[in-house]
Design a protein around this motif. Structure first.
Motif, PDB file in Angstrom:
ATOM      1  N   GLN A  22      15.505 -27.224  38.990  1.00  0.00           N
ATOM      2  CA  GLN A  22      15.261 -26.318  37.592  1.00  0.00           C
ATOM      3  C   GLN A  22      16.231 -26.552  36.227  1.00  0.00           C
ATOM      4  O   GLN A  22      16.690 -26.917  35.262  1.00  0.00           O
ATOM      5  CB  GLN A  22      14.655 -25.112  37.894  1.00  0.00           C
ATOM      6  N   CYS A  23      17.832 -26.634  37.114  1.00  0.00           N
ATOM      7  CA  CYS A  23      19.071 -26.199  36.180  1.00  0.00           C
ATOM      8  C   CYS A  23      19.151 -27.857  35.481  1.00  0.00           C
ATOM      9  O   CYS A  23      19.213 -28.377  34.805  1.00  0.00           O
ATOM     10  CB  CYS A  23      19.751 -26.202  36.649  1.00  0.00           C
ATOM     11  N   GLN A  24      19.027 -28.884  36.534  1.00  0.00           N
ATOM     12  CA  GLN A  24      19.043 -30.059  35.989  1.00  0.00           C
ATOM     13  C   GLN A  24      18.023 -30.751  35.606  1.00  0.00           C
ATOM     14  O   GLN A  24      18.574 -31.395  34.386  1.00  0.00           O
ATOM     15  CB  GLN A  24      18.716 -30.760  37.225  1.00  0.00           C
ATOM     16  N   VAL A  25      17.045 -30.056  35.577  1.00  0.00           N
ATOM     17  CA  VAL A  25      15.824 -31.351  34.402  1.00  0.00           C
ATOM     18  C   VAL A  25      16.623 -29.995  33.165  1.00  0.00           C
ATOM     19  O   VAL A  25      16.753 -31.393  31.913  1.00  0.00           O
ATOM     20  CB  VAL A  25      14.953 -30.133  34.567  1.00  0.00           C
ATOM     21  N   GLU A  26      17.033 -29.107  32.475  1.00  0.00           N
ATOM     22  CA  GLU A  26      17.612 -28.834  31.161  1.00  0.00           C
ATOM     23  C   GLU A  26      18.411 -28.948  30.812  1.00  0.00           C
ATOM     24  O   GLU A  26      18.929 -29.546  29.795  1.00  0.00           O
ATOM     25  CB  GLU A  26      18.278 -27.451  31.835  1.00  0.00           C
ATOM     26  N   GLN A  27      19.353 -30.500  31.890  1.00  0.00           N
ATOM     27  CA  GLN A  27      20.886 -30.828  31.723  1.00  0.00           C
ATOM     28  C   GLN A  27      19.531 -32.259  31.385  1.00  0.00           C
ATOM     29  O   GLN A  27      21.293 -33.162  30.858  1.00  0.00           O
ATOM     30  CB  GLN A  27      21.655 -30.630  32.817  1.00  0.00           C
ATOM     31  N   ILE A  28      18.728 -32.496  31.877  1.00  0.00           N
ATOM     32  CA  ILE A  28      18.136 -34.298  31.563  1.00  0.00           C
ATOM     33  C   ILE A  28      18.780 -34.292  29.880  1.00  0.00           C
ATOM     34  O   ILE A  28      17.738 -33.405  28.745  1.00  0.00           O
ATOM     35  CB  ILE A  28      17.200 -34.620  31.328  1.00  0.00           C
ATOM     36  N   PHE A  29      19.426 -35.417  29.439  1.00  0.00           N
ATOM     37  CA  PHE A  29      19.269 -36.197  27.915  1.00  0.00           C
ATOM     38  C   PHE A  29      17.987 -36.436  26.968  1.00  0.00           C
ATOM     39  O   PHE A  29      17.622 -37.212  27.352  1.00  0.00           O
ATOM     40  CB  PHE A  29      20.067 -36.975  28.260  1.00  0.00           C
ATOM     41  N   VAL A  30      18.472 -36.066  26.048  1.00  0.00           N
ATOM     42  CA  VAL A  30      17.075 -36.098  25.515  1.00  0.00           C
ATOM     43  C   VAL A  30      17.716 -37.000  23.856  1.00  0.00           C
ATOM     44  O   VAL A  30      18.596 -36.482  23.259  1.00  0.00           O
ATOM     45  CB  VAL A  30      15.979 -35.690  24.952  1.00  0.00           C
ATOM     46  N   SER A  31      17.448 -37.688  23.545  1.00  0.00           N
ATOM     47  CA  SER A  31      18.579 -38.702  22.294  1.00  0.00           C
ATOM     48  C   SER A  31      17.422 -38.551  21.456  1.00  0.00           C
ATOM     49  O   SER A  31      16.694 -37.822  21.215  1.00  0.00           O
ATOM     50  CB  SER A  31      18.572 -40.223  22.637  1.00  0.00           C
ATOM     51  N   ASP A  32      18.345 -38.660  19.872  1.00  0.00           N
ATOM     52  CA  ASP A  32      17.341 -37.977  18.906  1.00  0.00           C
ATOM     53  C   ASP A  32      16.438 -39.225  18.455  1.00  0.00           C
ATOM     54  O   ASP A  32      15.106 -38.023  17.689  1.00  0.00           O
ATOM     55  CB  ASP A  32      18.519 -38.202  17.427  1.00  0.00           C
ATOM     56  N   SER A  33      16.514 -40.132  18.923  1.00  0.00           N
ATOM     57  CA  SER A  33      14.807 -41.249  17.972  1.00  0.00           C
ATOM     58  C   SER A  33      13.782 -40.467  19.468  1.00  0.00           C
ATOM     59  O   SER A  33      13.104 -40.484  19.081  1.00  0.00           O
ATOM     60  CB  SER A  33      16.218 -42.365  19.150  1.00  0.00           C
ATOM     61  N   LEU A  34      14.307 -40.460  20.520  1.00  0.00           N
ATOM     62  CA  LEU A  34      13.478 -39.437  21.222  1.00  0.00           C
ATOM     63  C   LEU A  34      12.224 -38.424  20.497  1.00  0.00           C
ATOM     64  O   LEU A  34      11.340 -37.632  20.579  1.00  0.00           O
ATOM     65  CB  LEU A  34      13.256 -39.209  22.871  1.00  0.00           C
ATOM     66  N   ILE A  35      13.498 -37.337  20.599  1.00  0.00           N
ATOM     67  CA  ILE A  35      13.110 -36.091  19.877  1.00  0.00           C
ATOM     68  C   ILE A  35      12.505 -36.081  18.452  1.00  0.00           C
ATOM     69  O   ILE A  35      11.345 -36.009  17.680  1.00  0.00           O
ATOM     70  CB  ILE A  35      14.537 -35.080  19.157  1.00  0.00           C
ATOM     71  N   ASP A  36      13.247 -37.889  17.818  1.00  0.00           N
ATOM     72  CA  ASP A  36      12.396 -38.019  16.356  1.00  0.00           C
ATOM     73  C   ASP A  36      10.613 -38.526  16.662  1.00  0.00           C
ATOM     74  O   ASP A  36       9.724 -38.011  16.142  1.00  0.00           O
ATOM     75  CB  ASP A  36      12.993 -39.600  15.849  1.00  0.00           C
ATOM     76  N   LEU A  54       5.988 -30.328  25.888  1.00  0.00           N
ATOM     77  CA  LEU A  54       6.492 -31.532  26.329  1.00  0.00           C
ATOM     78  C   LEU A  54       7.689 -32.436  25.996  1.00  0.00           C
ATOM     79  O   LEU A  54       8.254 -33.181  27.209  1.00  0.00           O
ATOM     80  CB  LEU A  54       6.265 -32.303  24.643  1.00  0.00           C
ATOM     81  N   LYS A  55       8.236 -31.623  26.085  1.00  0.00           N
ATOM     82  CA  LYS A  55      10.039 -32.034  26.058  1.00  0.00           C
ATOM     83  C   LYS A  55      10.363 -31.748  27.618  1.00  0.00           C
ATOM     84  O   LYS A  55      11.163 -32.226  28.361  1.00  0.00           O
ATOM     85  CB  LYS A  55      10.892 -31.379  25.126  1.00  0.00           C
ATOM     86  N   ARG A  56       9.930 -29.939  27.603  1.00  0.00           N
ATOM     87  CA  ARG A  56      10.558 -30.180  29.182  1.00  0.00           C
ATOM     88  C   ARG A  56       9.966 -30.674  30.186  1.00  0.00           C
ATOM     89  O   ARG A  56       9.847 -31.501  31.583  1.00  0.00           O
ATOM     90  CB  ARG A  56      10.643 -28.451  29.667  1.00  0.00           C
ATOM     91  N   ALA A  57       8.012 -30.789  30.461  1.00  0.00           N
ATOM     92  CA  ALA A  57       7.668 -31.838  31.092  1.00  0.00           C
ATOM     93  C   ALA A  57       8.371 -33.117  31.196  1.00  0.00           C
ATOM     94  O   ALA A  57       8.406 -33.498  32.419  1.00  0.00           O
ATOM     95  CB  ALA A  57       6.404 -31.754  31.063  1.00  0.00           C
ATOM     96  N   SER A  58       8.924 -33.627  30.118  1.00  0.00           N
ATOM     97  CA  SER A  58       9.083 -35.350  30.389  1.00  0.00           C
ATOM     98  C   SER A  58      10.761 -35.090  30.753  1.00  0.00           C
ATOM     99  O   SER A  58      10.896 -36.238  31.408  1.00  0.00           O
ATOM    100  CB  SER A  58       9.434 -35.695  28.562  1.00  0.00           C
ATOM    101  N   GLN A  59      11.703 -34.236  30.175  1.00  0.00           N
ATOM    102  CA  GLN A  59      13.094 -33.930  31.553  1.00  0.00           C
ATOM    103  C   GLN A  59      12.632 -34.194  32.838  1.00  0.00           C
ATOM    104  O   GLN A  59      13.111 -34.722  33.450  1.00  0.00           O
ATOM    105  CB  GLN A  59      13.619 -33.135  30.554  1.00  0.00           C
ATOM    106  N   ALA A  60      11.648 -33.581  32.901  1.00  0.00           N
ATOM    107  CA  ALA A  60      11.223 -33.137  34.587  1.00  0.00           C
ATOM    108  C   ALA A  60      10.574 -33.941  35.045  1.00  0.00           C
ATOM    109  O   ALA A  60      11.155 -34.627  36.388  1.00  0.00           O
ATOM    110  CB  ALA A  60       9.982 -31.944  34.790  1.00  0.00           C
ATOM    111  N   TRP A  61       9.871 -34.833  34.757  1.00  0.00           N
ATOM    112  CA  TRP A  61       9.665 -36.464  34.792  1.00  0.00           C
ATOM    113  C   TRP A  61      10.572 -37.595  34.763  1.00  0.00           C
ATOM    114  O   TRP A  61      10.642 -38.609  36.187  1.00  0.00           O
ATOM    115  CB  TRP A  61       8.626 -36.685  34.252  1.00  0.00           C
ATOM    116  N   ALA A  62      11.555 -37.364  34.030  1.00  0.00           N
ATOM    117  CA  ALA A  62      12.687 -38.298  34.199  1.00  0.00           C
ATOM    118  C   ALA A  62      13.166 -38.135  35.596  1.00  0.00           C
ATOM    119  O   ALA A  62      14.121 -39.355  35.579  1.00  0.00           O
ATOM    120  CB  ALA A  62      13.646 -37.956  32.679  1.00  0.00           C
ATOM    121  N   LEU A  63      13.386 -36.609  35.731  1.00  0.00           N
ATOM    122  CA  LEU A  63      14.562 -36.443  37.094  1.00  0.00           C
ATOM    123  C   LEU A  63      13.942 -36.722  38.160  1.00  0.00           C
ATOM    124  O   LEU A  63      13.923 -37.545  39.716  1.00  0.00           O
ATOM    125  CB  LEU A  63      14.301 -35.003  36.812  1.00  0.00           C
ATOM    126  N   MET A  64      12.499 -37.314  38.138  1.00  0.00           N
ATOM    127  CA  MET A  64      11.677 -37.483  39.681  1.00  0.00           C
ATOM    128  C   MET A  64      12.088 -38.503  39.865  1.00  0.00           C
ATOM    129  O   MET A  64      11.558 -39.338  40.542  1.00  0.00           O
ATOM    130  CB  MET A  64      10.258 -36.665  38.971  1.00  0.00           C
TER     131      MET A  64
END
Length: 299
Positions: free
Chosen positions: A199-213, A240-250
């Motif tokens: 769960q700590c790793q999920v929070e550290q997954i990088f989300v770019s500015d273009s993805l936030i856009d 949406l942001k947290r779920a996409s971070q978790a999916w990227a980690l998986m």
């Protein structure tokens, strides 16, 4: 973890992965489908492979809030009231057929799901960590159901459906033993420190500015299009942001790509969207598809 769950829940790998992504993102899971589709089986299997404390609450029309959070009982020896914790005081809580209880009983979970705490008799008590609610519900068209209010639906990070099994999985069930017999034979495959690290790793997954856009364009479209009665809330945006971070980690990445966001969008958004002419939310699936198709990844 996915392989362990699939020993019991056959042919539903995507739904199992979404359920685990929901857990890794620190959210709660709603499983909605027809009776007999394996909702409770999936919830029980998840709790077994996690190995955490587990309680099951069968929601019925006569359920009271005290049956969920607990109540104060008079202790004659001490001459005082003592609070007896209810089944909500567990790390994994199965709210089985949650929409068969009245709104008063349903509301007992609101504070617990959002704040990870319970208030009773003027005292606030923290719930165990992690606190993961897995709720099952039958479709609203089924007899004896009480639709969950939007405020409670919004507290579920994801909603998934299992659907009918494919022919291969169903034949495997029919030719062999009942897969539910294997639940008690499963071993826990993760412990609390390992889950907390994930769960700590999920929070550290990088989300770019273009993805936030891209995410903000999805939000704006849901809020401004005439096809929607109401758009995604700020809580939905965070989900949406947290779920996409978790999916990227998986998926083995330390950064989010648009495909991650698109993969979790239906599970995160369908139960939050309302059509302009359908306030019940029955069109959530088509609205999520409309949202994904209407918004380009790049401007």
């Amino acid at each position: 973890m996915v392989d362990a769950v699939e020993r019991v829940v056959l042919g539903k790998r995507t739904q199992v992965r979404l359920a685990l992504a929901c857990l890794f993102a620190g959210g709660h899971l709603l499983i909605e489908d027809l009776p007999g589709m394996g909702k409770t089986t999936l919830a029980r299997t998840l709790s077994t492979v996690l190995g955490f404390s587990f309680k099951r609450i069968q929601f019925t029309s006569d359920l009271l809030p005290a049956d969920i959070i607990g109540a104060s009982v008079f202790d004659r020896e001490r001459g005082a009231f003592e609070f007896q914790p209810g089944p909500v005081f567990a790390q994994v809580v199965l709210a089985d057929e949650i929409n068969r209880a009245t709104p008063k009983a349903q509301s007992a979970l609101l504070e617990a799901m959002e704040e990870r705490q319970v208030s009773a008799d003027g005292v606030t008590m923290p719930l165990p960590a992690p606190f993961f609610v897995i709720a099952t519900q039958n479709p609203a068209s089924q007899a004896g159901t009480f639709a969950l209010p939007e405020s409670q639906l919004d507290r579920f990070l994801m909603r998934i459906e299992l659907g009918y099994p494919d022919q291969k999985a169903e034949r495997q069930m029919l030719m062999g033993q009942d897969p539910r017999r294997f639940i008690d034979r499963l071993d826990a495959v993760i412990d609390l420190p390992a889950l907390q690290r994930i769960q700590c790793q999920v929070e550290q997954i990088f989300v770019s500015d273009s993805l936030i856009d891209y995410l903000q364009r999805l939000l704006d479209f849901s809020r401004q299009s005439s096809d929607f009665n109401c758009g995604l809330s700020p809580r939905g945006a965070q989900a949406l942001k947290r779920a996409s971070q978790a999916w990227a980690l998986m998926e083995g990445r330390d950064y989010v790509i648009p495909e991650d966001l698109q993969r979790v969008l239906p599970a995160v958004a369908e139960h939050r969207l309302r059509g302009a002419s359908d306030h019940s939310g029955h069109r959530g699936v088509s609205l999520a598809r409309l949202l994904a198709d209407a918004v380009d990844v790049t401007e």
